[in-house]
Structures are given as C-alpha cells and as structure tokens.
Design a protein around this motif. Structure first.
Motif, short mmCIF file in Angstrom:
data_model
loop_
_atom_site.label_atom_id
_atom_site.label_comp_id
_atom_site.label_asym_id
_atom_site.label_seq_id
_atom_site.Cartn_x
_atom_site.Cartn_y
_atom_site.Cartn_z
N ASP A 69 0.84 -1.19 0.00
CA ASP A 69 0.00 0.00 0.00
C ASP A 69 0.89 1.24 0.00
OD1 ASP A 69 -1.80 2.04 0.43
OD2 ASP A 69 -2.57 1.25 2.32
N PRO A 70 0.90 2.01 -1.11
CA PRO A 70 1.79 3.17 -1.18
C PRO A 70 1.43 4.29 -0.21
CG PRO A 70 0.35 3.10 -3.09
CD PRO A 70 0.13 1.83 -2.32
N SER A 71 0.20 4.30 0.29
CA SER A 71 -0.20 5.37 1.21
C SER A 71 0.52 5.27 2.56
CB SER A 71 -1.71 5.35 1.43
OG SER A 71 -2.10 4.19 2.13
N LYS A 72 1.19 4.15 2.81
CA LYS A 72 1.90 3.97 4.07
C LYS A 72 3.34 4.48 4.02
CE LYS A 72 -0.76 -0.06 5.42
NZ LYS A 72 -0.72 -1.46 5.82
N PHE A 73 3.75 5.04 2.87
CA PHE A 73 5.13 5.46 2.67
C PHE A 73 5.19 6.91 2.21
CE2 PHE A 73 4.77 0.95 1.85
CZ PHE A 73 5.73 0.43 2.70
N ALA A 74 6.31 7.55 2.50
CA ALA A 74 6.55 8.90 1.99
C ALA A 74 6.76 8.83 0.48
CB ALA A 74 7.80 9.48 2.65
N VAL A 75 6.37 9.88 -0.22
CA VAL A 75 6.54 9.92 -1.67
C VAL A 75 8.02 10.12 -2.01
CG1 VAL A 75 5.98 11.21 -3.77
CG2 VAL A 75 4.22 10.83 -2.06
N CYS A 76 8.48 9.38 -2.98
CA CYS A 76 9.86 9.48 -3.44
C CYS A 76 10.13 10.93 -3.88
CB CYS A 76 10.06 8.54 -4.63
SG CYS A 76 11.60 8.77 -5.52
N PRO A 77 11.13 11.58 -3.30
CA PRO A 77 11.39 12.98 -3.64
C PRO A 77 11.76 13.17 -5.11
CG PRO A 77 12.92 12.19 -1.94
CD PRO A 77 12.01 11.07 -2.27
N THR A 78 12.45 12.22 -5.70
CA THR A 78 12.83 12.33 -7.11
C THR A 78 11.60 12.23 -8.00
OG1 THR A 78 14.98 11.34 -6.58
CG2 THR A 78 14.34 11.41 -8.90
N CYS A 79 10.73 11.25 -7.73
CA CYS A 79 9.49 11.12 -8.49
C CYS A 79 8.66 12.39 -8.38
CB CYS A 79 8.66 9.94 -7.99
SG CYS A 79 9.22 8.32 -8.54
N LYS A 80 8.56 12.92 -7.16
CA LYS A 80 7.76 14.11 -6.91
C LYS A 80 8.29 15.30 -7.71
CE LYS A 80 5.71 16.50 -2.98
NZ LYS A 80 5.64 16.53 -1.52
N GLU A 81 9.60 15.46 -7.73
CA GLU A 81 10.24 16.56 -8.46
C GLU A 81 10.02 16.42 -9.97
OE1 GLU A 81 14.77 17.99 -9.26
OE2 GLU A 81 14.25 17.49 -7.18
N ILE A 82 10.18 15.22 -10.48
CA ILE A 82 9.97 14.97 -11.91
C ILE A 82 8.52 15.23 -12.28
CG2 ILE A 82 9.95 13.21 -13.73
CD1 ILE A 82 12.40 11.97 -12.24
N TYR A 83 7.59 14.73 -11.47
CA TYR A 83 6.17 14.92 -11.75
C TYR A 83 5.82 16.42 -11.76
CZ TYR A 83 1.12 14.54 -11.45
OH TYR A 83 -0.22 14.66 -11.69
N LYS A 84 6.36 17.14 -10.79
CA LYS A 84 6.11 18.57 -10.71
C LYS A 84 6.62 19.29 -11.96
CE LYS A 84 6.90 22.55 -7.71
NZ LYS A 84 7.58 23.02 -6.49
N SER A 85 7.80 18.90 -12.44
CA SER A 85 8.36 19.55 -13.63
C SER A 85 7.55 19.22 -14.88
CB SER A 85 9.82 19.17 -13.81
OG SER A 85 9.95 17.83 -14.25
N LEU A 86 6.93 18.04 -14.92
CA LEU A 86 6.10 17.65 -16.06
C LEU A 86 4.80 18.44 -16.10
CD1 LEU A 86 6.50 13.77 -16.01
CD2 LEU A 86 7.54 15.37 -17.61
N ALA A 87 4.31 18.81 -14.94
CA ALA A 87 3.03 19.53 -14.84
C ALA A 87 3.17 21.00 -15.21
CB ALA A 87 2.47 19.41 -13.43
N GLU A 88 4.40 21.51 -15.23
CA GLU A 88 4.61 22.93 -15.52
C GLU A 88 4.50 23.23 -16.99
OE1 GLU A 88 8.42 23.75 -13.75
OE2 GLU A 88 7.55 23.85 -11.77
#
Length: 88
Positions: A69-88
């Motif tokens: 269950d991914p909700s039990k873990f912190a979000v990968c900072p690298t994934c989060k940064e990449i996702y954020k850059s894709l949304a811009e």
C-alpha cells in the motif's frame, strides 16, 4: 520500413514508453528500495503489473513489482520533483 507507432493516432506506445520498456528489460529489480518510498507510476502500468506480475518503472527509474500500500510510505522525492516539472 518500420513504422513509428508513436506518430500514428491510437497506435502503439510512445517513444518514452518504448525507452522505458527497454530499460525495464535491462534493469534488475531491486529488492528493498521500494519499501522506503511510494513512487509515481502510470495507473495503467500498475494495473498491468497486478495482472501479469511484470515490474513497473517509476518516474525516478526505480524498477520493481508493486505489492504494498503506497499510502503507508513517503513519496519518493525524485518522483515528486519529476512529476512537478512535467506539470509545468
């Protein structure tokens, strides 16, 4: 002459998907790292993995077979940064 399916409407996978598939074939699945973070992966790839058992590739490049269950873990900072850059 091969057809580039990424340019045809409704056909095949994009260039990025093909590159990720090639990476998946070359990479070994790391045991353990996925226990530390929840990673960003396309929803359809998660479903496919659940059905076939095939590993997925996160935005950060992490390769593994999801099973927790991914909700039990912190979000990968690298994934989060990449996702954020894709949304811009």
């Amino acid at each position: 002459m091969p057809v580039d399916s990424s340019t045809e409407p409704g056909g095949g996978t994009s260039t990025l998907d093909r590159e990720l598939e090639e990476l998946l074939e070359r990479e070994q699945v790391d045991e353990g790292d996925h226990d530390r973070f929840a990673h960003y992966v396309r929803k359809e790839k998660i479903v496919e993995s659940a059905v076939t058992g095939k590993p997925v590739i996160a935005l950060c490049g992490k390769v593994w077979v999801p099973g927790r269950d991914p909700s039990k873990f912190a979000v990968c900072p690298t994934c989060k940064e990449i996702y954020k850059s894709l949304a811009e």
